[in-house]
Design an enzyme around this catalytic site. Structure first.
Site, PDB file in Angstrom:
ATOM      1  N   TYR A 188      -2.686   6.963   4.807  1.00  0.00           N
ATOM      2  CA  TYR A 188      -2.649   5.596   4.281  1.00  0.00           C
ATOM      3  C   TYR A 188      -3.879   4.841   4.753  1.00  0.00           C
ATOM      4  O   TYR A 188      -3.828   4.066   5.709  1.00  0.00           O
ATOM      5  CB  TYR A 188      -1.356   4.885   4.716  1.00  0.00           C
ATOM      6  N   ASP A 190       8.970   8.084   5.105  1.00  0.00           N
ATOM      7  CA  ASP A 190       8.073   7.547   4.085  1.00  0.00           C
ATOM      8  C   ASP A 190       8.244   8.170   2.701  1.00  0.00           C
ATOM      9  O   ASP A 190       8.340   7.465   1.709  1.00  0.00           O
ATOM     10  CB  ASP A 190       6.625   7.724   4.547  1.00  0.00           C
TER      11      ASP A 190
END
Length: 622
Positions: free
Chosen positions: A231, A79
């Protein structure tokens, strides 16, 4: 006798130097910046790296992902500066890459970069296919964010948990699944002209995943709690509209357009007026995509609703342009869009990309946008999008490029594990969790590896920036930050002095040969009853010459049997198998054992040659 320089001459000299510096800052090589962005995606690869890998300080990693849970989840992208594979931002990044490849296809072709962007997309979509082994199952994450963030190691040395987390009927995640469906649908469009078989496979998965997202509704963080602190999703309605909108564009199936219309109010599509476009908030993207349908005359009976979507698309543009009656996007004194403290530049990049897209749609439709504070033309919108890209590349109060590796001055202490530790080729011993923090994270010196193309988090609200690994809000790069810039840089390069000409050879822009996966499908005459599904299945080199094995599937798309099919080849220089030669030069027919091609049936042939593929034309049939 000594001489002195008049003060006015010194002033002229200083002004001249200042103007030269300003000209240098204002002049950017968007093609070079584009080259860097592809290198960032190579640096973020997880899995077994290909022989074409250019980022040599990276090695194979995550080769057992998913195995303890009985599924192969090797591949995909890490990520950010960590080693977790978060599904939501990764899927958003692939959607951004695919959107760029579709809308700016000609730009990438002229730049000789189509192979690069399709490879970047495919590294993600191949992983998503693995993540979807059953119709109502989607693996959404690999790696434990908490334990990963307690370690500072190279990906090649990982000792942290590689637990995989999945969504299913009992554990839904409509936001993550909806974005994954959008990514696969957009990617199917990107691959359609080059590998139609792979394009169709992506579309099959996209449809199934969207159905799963819509049927079993819920937030993914309620099913994958481990992702919540990293997230946190604000909702899933925008992703359902996003997925449906991309599926409509990929299939032209009215069902998906009707879905976006029927749910426009309940899901907020025509209700939410937003000033942000990001991995979490897709409303502006939905609104601009549906405005495209309206501008191109495809709205039909849904025109009234799409006009409501257009009004919200215009709101986003007006807010960015500071012409929205005070309800504008916040800007730094230096002119950067500022949304939030943590990794703000990803929002500037995504806004720049979306505005570049919208400017293109408006230009083609010869339309403008009426804002509360005045009329704005498409060129003005593009100019603003360019201002964000230029700020990123160095036109800012710090005269610093926030795209690592680009320009003369850029961040050197990037918050990235792999970039901050000596590569395996130089430091053969493994680096442990604590050792990594003590020896490398706290190290004052610059990172030993330059992570080209990484967009760092960027400055604060006052354009202030601290180049320090520990200030991760400002120095950590993300997939979702760099991905939107790919399309922006390709478009700006074409529209700038380069006029879309291919870049000269450099260490970061080697001349591209046809990709082993993506040769453009051969066009055929209109209204013929067959279609060609073209792919390249392998390649090899003999001396300086590279050869490709082309596989072509002929499919009867009519409702009647076809006989006497004769195909003429242009540019065929190699050997061909699977078709029978005729007396005419470069003309072939179906083999003797296939007298006729029945409806929906197929015939396959292959040919081998170097250089560009052959063009196939239907000469005759009955």
């Amino acid at each position: 006798m000594a001489t002195s320089t008049p003060s006015h001459a010194i002033l002229v000299l200083l002004l001249g130097l200042a103007s030269v510096r300003a000209a240098a800052v204002d002049s950017f090589d968007y093609g070079a910046a584009l080259d860097k962005t592809f290198l960032f995606f190579e640096a973020q690869r997880s899995g077994k790296l290909p022989s074409t890998q250019r980022v040599k300080w990276r090695g194979n990693s995550g080769l057992g992902d998913g195995f303890p849970q009985g599924v192969n989840l090797v591949g995909g992208y890490y990520d950010a500066g960590d080693h977790v594979k978060f599904g939501l931002p990764m899927a958003f990044s692939v959607t951004m890459l695919s959107w760029a490849a579709v809308d700016f296809k000609e730009d990438f072709m002229k730049l000789n970069q189509m192979g690069q962007i399709l490879e970047a997309i495919k590294w993600g979509t191949d992983y998503f296919i693995k993540c979807h082994p059953q119709q109502n199952v989607l693996w959404g994450q690999v790696g434990d964010g908490a334990s990963d963030h307690y370690c500072w190691q190279r990906a090649e040395d990982m000792t942290t948990s590689r637990t995989a987390y999945k969504l299913d009927a009992e554990h839904p995640g409509s936001d993550l699944a909806g974005e994954t469906a959008a990514a696969l649908a957009a990617a199917s469009l990107a691959f359609k002209p080059f590998d139609s078989a792979y394009s169709r496979l992506l579309l099959v998965h996209a449809k199934q995943i969207f159905s799963f997202a819509d049927t079993f509704r819920g937030l993914f963080i309620d099913s994958i709690g481990n992702a919540k602190q990293f997230y946190t999703s604000s909702g899933y309605h925008d992703e359902l509209l996003w997925g449906a909108t991309w599926l409509h564009r990929a299939t032209n199936d009215e069902y998906y357009l009707k879905y976006a219309v029927d749910n426009c109010a309940a899901f907020g599509g025509t209700g939410w007026a937003v000033k942000e476009f990001s991995w979490d908030n897709k409303y502006a993207g939905v609104q601009i995509l549906l405005t495209k349908v309206l501008l191109e005359g495809g709205a039909g009976k849904y025109a009234a609703t799409l006009q409501q979507y257009q009004a919200k698309a215009d709101y986003f543009a007006c807010a960015c342009m500071q012409k929205n009656d005070g309800y504008n996007v916040k800007m730094t004194p230096g002119g950067l869009i500022y949304v939030r403290e943590w990794n703000n530049m990803q929002y500037s990049a995504s806004a720049s990309f979306l505005l570049t897209i919208y400017s293109d749609y408006l230009t083609k439709a010869k339309k403008s946008v009426q804002c509360p504070d005045g009329l704005i033309q498409p060129q003005q919108i593009l100019n603003f999008a360019k201002s964000q890209a230029d700020y990123i590349l160095g036109k800012n109060p710090k005269s610093l490029s926030y795209l690592v590796g680009y320009g003369q001055s850029y961040p050197l202490h990037v918050h990235h594990r792999g970039a901050s530790i000596a590569p395996v080729s130089l430091l053969h011993s493994s680096v442990g969790c604590v050792e990594g923090f003590e020896t490398w994270y706290k190290r004052y010196q610059a990172n030993p590896n330059i992570i080209h193309g990484a967009l760092v988090g960027g400055p604060n609200a006052n354009d202030e920036f601290t180049d320090d690994r520990s200030v991760y809000e400002q120095t950590e790069p993300t997939l979702s930050g760099t991905a939107p810039l790919v399309g922006v840089f390709s478009r700006l390069h074409t529209l700038s002095a380069g006029h879309g000409q291919p870049r000269p050879s450099s260490p970061y822009n080697k001349p591209q040969v046809p990709s082993p996966h993506y040769a453009p499908a051969s066009p055929s005459k209109a209204a013929v009853p067959v279609e060609f599904l073209h792919s390249i299945t392998s390649s090899w080199s003999v001396g300086a010459e590279k050869y490709y094995r082309h596989k072509v599937v002929i499919k009867n798309i009519s409702k009647k049997p076809i006989g006497g099919l004769k195909l003429q080849f242009e540019g065929l220089t190699g050997s061909l198998w699977g078709l029978a030669p005729t007396q005419a030069k470069n003309t072939y027919e179906l083999p003797q054992w296939i007298k006729t091609l029945q409806p929906n049936s197929e015939c396959t042939f292959v040919y081998i040659q170097g250089g560009a593929q052959a063009k196939i034309l239907v000469q005759s049939y009955h």
